[in-house]
Design a protein around this motif. Structure first.
Motif, short mmCIF file in Angstrom:
data_model
loop_
_atom_site.label_atom_id
_atom_site.label_comp_id
_atom_site.label_asym_id
_atom_site.label_seq_id
_atom_site.Cartn_x
_atom_site.Cartn_y
_atom_site.Cartn_z
N TRP A 159 0.85 -1.18 0.00
CA TRP A 159 0.00 0.00 0.00
C TRP A 159 0.90 1.24 0.00
CZ3 TRP A 159 -0.40 -4.30 2.93
CH2 TRP A 159 -1.59 -5.06 2.84
N VAL A 196 -3.27 3.53 4.76
CA VAL A 196 -2.58 2.33 4.30
C VAL A 196 -2.96 1.14 5.19
CG1 VAL A 196 -0.60 3.28 3.07
CG2 VAL A 196 -0.56 3.23 5.55
N ALA A 197 -3.88 0.36 4.75
CA ALA A 197 -4.22 -0.94 5.35
C ALA A 197 -4.55 -0.86 6.83
CB ALA A 197 -3.07 -1.93 5.13
#
Length: 219
Positions: A159, A196-197
């Motif tokens: 990501w 991001v994730a």
């Protein structure tokens, strides 16, 4: 009579020439004064440490810029520079996986690799303190490039995100020579959380402190 007149005229001419010669003296060629303020280029870099709750890692920076110095003003230094930094985190952690229906609990090991690259445009004001020792303050704004890689059984992917990044800083410089200086200081960081994730806050340096030591060459 004619000879007398010629003699008088000749005497007057010689007297005039002698008077003119006695008044003449070579004049020095004017030299323009050296400018009191000059623009010079510089480049350098630093090694530092980020002190934060979620991020406690090394950070490296490189920069290049231009500085205006005034010889007759001990506080006449204004600098503008572009800087790129780099910091990373590499660790291993466990992810607990519970299937549906929950017949068992699985604990799997995963590798976590994250990289943050701040890119900022900065302004620095510098003033003489004592001898070759100066103090400085400044600020910068830009963006941070954030990359995350996770590899393991339950999660495997990459990501990235780009977020706002800024800082204010202060420190001391020491002029080893006209072309080389060393410096040390601290920065207070402002950074948005990346998307991001689900690791948003863990990958943000917001409100962290960046301590650094560096060197700079002046051209």
């Amino acid at each position: 009579m004619k000879n007398t007149a010629l003699t008088i005229l000749a005497g007057l001419g010689l007297a005039t020439m002698a008077q003119a010669g006695s008044d003449y003296s070579p004049q020095p060629i004017p030299v323009a004064p050296a400018p009191s303020c000059l623009w010079t280029w510089f480049a350098g870099g630093s090694y530092g440490q980020i002190d934060g709750d979620d991020w406690d890692e090394d950070i490296y920076t490189l920069h290049i810029g231009i500085e205006r110095k005034c010889a007759d003003n001990p506080c006449g230094s204004h600098a503008f520079f572009l800087e790129v930094g780099y910091t990373e985190k590499d660790e291993t952690f466990d992810i607990v996986f519970v299937p549906d229906p929950p017949v068992a609990v699985f604990v799997n090991e995963h590798d976590f690799e994250a990289r943050i690259v701040p890119i900022t445009l900065n302004y620095k004001y510098e003033c003489s303190l004592a001898g070759n020792l100066n103090w400085y303050v400044g600020a910068g704004v830009g963006v941070a490039l954030v990359d995350l890689d996770i590899s393991g059984q339950n999660v495997d992917g990459s990501w990235d995100d780009t977020v706002f990044y800024g800082h204010i800083f202060a420190g001391l410089t020491y002029n080893v020579s006209e072309s080389f200086e060393i410096y040390g200081g601290a920065r207070y960081i402002f950074m948005d959380d990346p998307d991001v994730a689900g690791y948003d806050e863990a990958l943000s340096l917001d409100e962290d402190v960046h301590y650094e030591l560096g060197a700079r060459f002046n051209f």
